[in-house]
Every structure is written in C-alpha cells, then in structure tokens.
Motif scaffolding. Structure first.
Motif, short mmCIF file in Angstrom:
data_model
loop_
_atom_site.label_atom_id
_atom_site.label_comp_id
_atom_site.label_asym_id
_atom_site.label_seq_id
_atom_site.Cartn_x
_atom_site.Cartn_y
_atom_site.Cartn_z
N ARG A 7 0.85 -1.20 0.00
CA ARG A 7 0.00 0.00 0.00
C ARG A 7 0.87 1.24 0.00
N ASN A 39 1.11 5.13 0.78
CA ASN A 39 0.46 6.22 1.51
C ASN A 39 1.10 7.52 1.05
N LYS A 62 0.28 10.61 1.59
CA LYS A 62 0.28 11.65 2.66
C LYS A 62 0.53 13.05 2.08
N HIS A 105 -1.74 2.06 16.30
CA HIS A 105 -2.22 0.70 16.02
C HIS A 105 -1.05 -0.24 15.76
N ASP A 157 -0.26 -3.11 12.86
CA ASP A 157 -0.79 -3.54 11.56
C ASP A 157 -1.37 -4.95 11.60
N HIS A 216 2.45 1.96 15.96
CA HIS A 216 2.84 3.15 15.20
C HIS A 216 1.61 3.99 14.85
N SER A 221 0.65 8.35 13.03
CA SER A 221 1.21 9.60 12.51
C SER A 221 0.15 10.70 12.57
N ARG A 253 4.49 13.50 1.42
CA ARG A 253 5.42 12.62 2.14
C ARG A 253 4.99 11.18 1.90
N TYR A 279 4.47 0.90 1.55
CA TYR A 279 4.56 -0.17 2.55
C TYR A 279 4.43 -1.51 1.84
O1 LIG Z 1 2.34 6.58 6.73
C1 LIG Z 1 1.74 6.93 7.74
O2 LIG Z 1 1.67 8.11 8.07
C2 LIG Z 1 1.08 5.92 8.64
C3 LIG Z 1 0.56 4.74 7.89
C4 LIG Z 1 0.19 3.62 8.76
O3 LIG Z 1 0.24 3.69 9.95
C5 LIG Z 1 -0.23 2.38 8.15
O4 LIG Z 1 -0.39 2.34 6.91
O5 LIG Z 1 -0.40 1.38 8.88
#
Ligand SMILES: O=C(O)CCC(=O)C(=O)O
Length: 262
Positions: free
Chosen positions: A96, A98, A100, A112, A114, A208, A210, A219, A223
C-alpha cells in the motif's frame, strides 16, 4: 544484502531496522516518476481521504500494476533480509502506498499494530511478517513522519482493540488510550526520518501512528508487507490487493533491475 548478527539483535530489541538511503537517487526518481499514474487510478484499490476526496489516502497493490514498484518489491536488498528475519521463504501479503499529501489533506493515523487487521480479518495465524516502509519522498520531522514505539512488539499482540472505520474500505484497529500511554511511557516515541530512498524493516506488531501532514509537501511511503509462507492467511474475504492469496515464494530479481528502467 545479508543482515549481520548485531542487526538481527537490534531488530529483535527495537522491532525495526532503519537504512538511510538504501535506494539510490536513480531508483528514487523512477519510483517518484510512477506516482502520478498510481494516484490517478480510479479502481477500488484506491482509498480516498474522508475530508478531501480529491486526495488519495492509500493506493493498494501498486506492485502489481506499476513496473518500478514490482521491481522494488523483488529487490534482493529487501527480499533476502526478509527471509533472514522470518527464517523461511516469503510472499507479499499486501502493498500500500500512503502518499500523505500536504496542506493537511494527508490525515492522521491512530496508534495501532498492523497485524490486528491481518489476524482478525485475513486470518493470519502469527505476527510473523514484516512491514517494509520505503520512503518515496524525503521524510522530515516537518512532514508528519511515521512515529513508532520502539520495543512495543515485545508486549505482544494487543488483541483488545477497537475497530475504527477510518476511511471507506480501510478499517483500523486502534489502541485504547490506557495501553497507548503505558507503552509510550515505557518505550518512548521515535519519528522515522530520512531522505527519499531510506527503508525501514518493521515488525508487524510494533505500535505506530502519525499526525496530519500540515506541511506544503507530499510525504509518500510505500509499505510492502512480507509474510512467511508457512504463515499464509486462512480467510479470503478481502480483495487481492489487501489480502494476496498467491502464496508462491518470491524469487528476488537482480539488484540492478530497478535501475535498468532508467
Ligand atoms: O504513513 C503513515 O503516516 C502511517 C501509515 C500507517 O500507519 C499504516 O499504513 O499502517
């Protein structure tokens, strides 16, 4: 790339290993160049920000429809350490992106692990998978970096979590406040910052989150989720781009193969 014994010890202690600039500037340029076509897709693999539907929150599965990202997911620099950390062959459970986006449209992520969704929804038996975060853009403290609680994986899978419908089609199992405060007080919180091309190998139960990206800059982080083949998921309810059902062990390509696209 082979991890040293001390790197493996560090991973076991902190739950993550960070490699600044693991990809070079040519490789980063190729990945950045593929971003517009990924972000302009309109299929259900694209999840939009609730507050700003013009902005993409997540693009699932880019390794399957973008050649630079396919090659990224198969680089020996990434695949070989995955096999070392998981002790066997691996397959890609999910990818995935992200992006941002800046100006506040890239919204926050509650604290959370993952693994919650992979266990509860996809039936992944054990947290024996690794989340590889590849920085597509520079990740600075000003751009609401990914925040991790180092060592939090040692508290195990926190299964007393609340389902939070974070955005259409993407459920997040968020930690209760008491657990979050306990972990943060015990282990601290660390921002993952580094130039584009940096890569973090992160244990799937490291806590983690954000904040909103209120800077003017994108940004993006890709992942890549590698799972041990013997830990394959048992449920098939979610679509392929969230829960890949092809458990064929990955074969790494040549380390130069991403660069060869230049
Ligand atoms: O990239 C981020 O800011 C967090 C993303 C995240 O926590 C996730 O995809 O599990």
């Amino acid at each position: 790339m082979q991890l040293s014994a001390s790197q493996i010890t560090e991973y076991e202690r902190d739950g993550f290993l960070f490699f600044p600039g693991l990809l070079d500037s040519d490789e980063v340029a190729l990945l950045q160049g593929a971003m517009p076509s990924i972000l302009s897709r309109s299929g259900n693999e694209i999840i939009r920000e609730k507050e700003d539907p013009t902005s993409v929150r997540l693009a699932f599965g880019a390794h399957s429809y973008s050649e630079p990202f396919r090659r990224l997911s198969l680089l020996p620099r990434i695949v070989e350490p995955m096999k070392q950390l998981l002790g066997e062959d691996v397959y890609l459970h999910q990818s995935r992106m992200n992006p941002k986006q800046g100006f506040g449209s890239g919204q926050s992520w509650a604290w959370h692990q993952d693994y919650s969704a992979w266990n509860v929804v996809d039936g992944m038996p054990e947290p024996r998978c690794v989340m590889v975060a590849v920085f597509i853009d520079d990740c600075t403290t000003a751009k609401s970096p990914l925040l991790v609680i180092p060592g939090s994986h040692r508290d195990g899978f926190l299964d007393d979590v609340e389902l939070h419908q974070d955005a259409d089609g993407y459920s997040l199992y968020q930690l209760d406040q008491e657990t979050f405060v306990r972990l943060a007080d015990e282990y601290g919180i660390e921002p993952l910052v580094g130039p584009a091309g940096s890569v973090c190998f992160c244990h799937s139960i490291v806590v983690h989150g954000s904040a909103n990206n209120v800077s003017p800059w994108r940004r993006a982080i890709m992942y890549l989720i590698y799972n041990a083949v013997s830990n394959a998921c048992t449920n098939g309810d979610r679509p392929w781009f969230q829960n890949n059902r092809d458990f064929t062990p990955l074969t790494a390509i040549d380390d130069e193969d991403l660069r060869r696209l230049t």
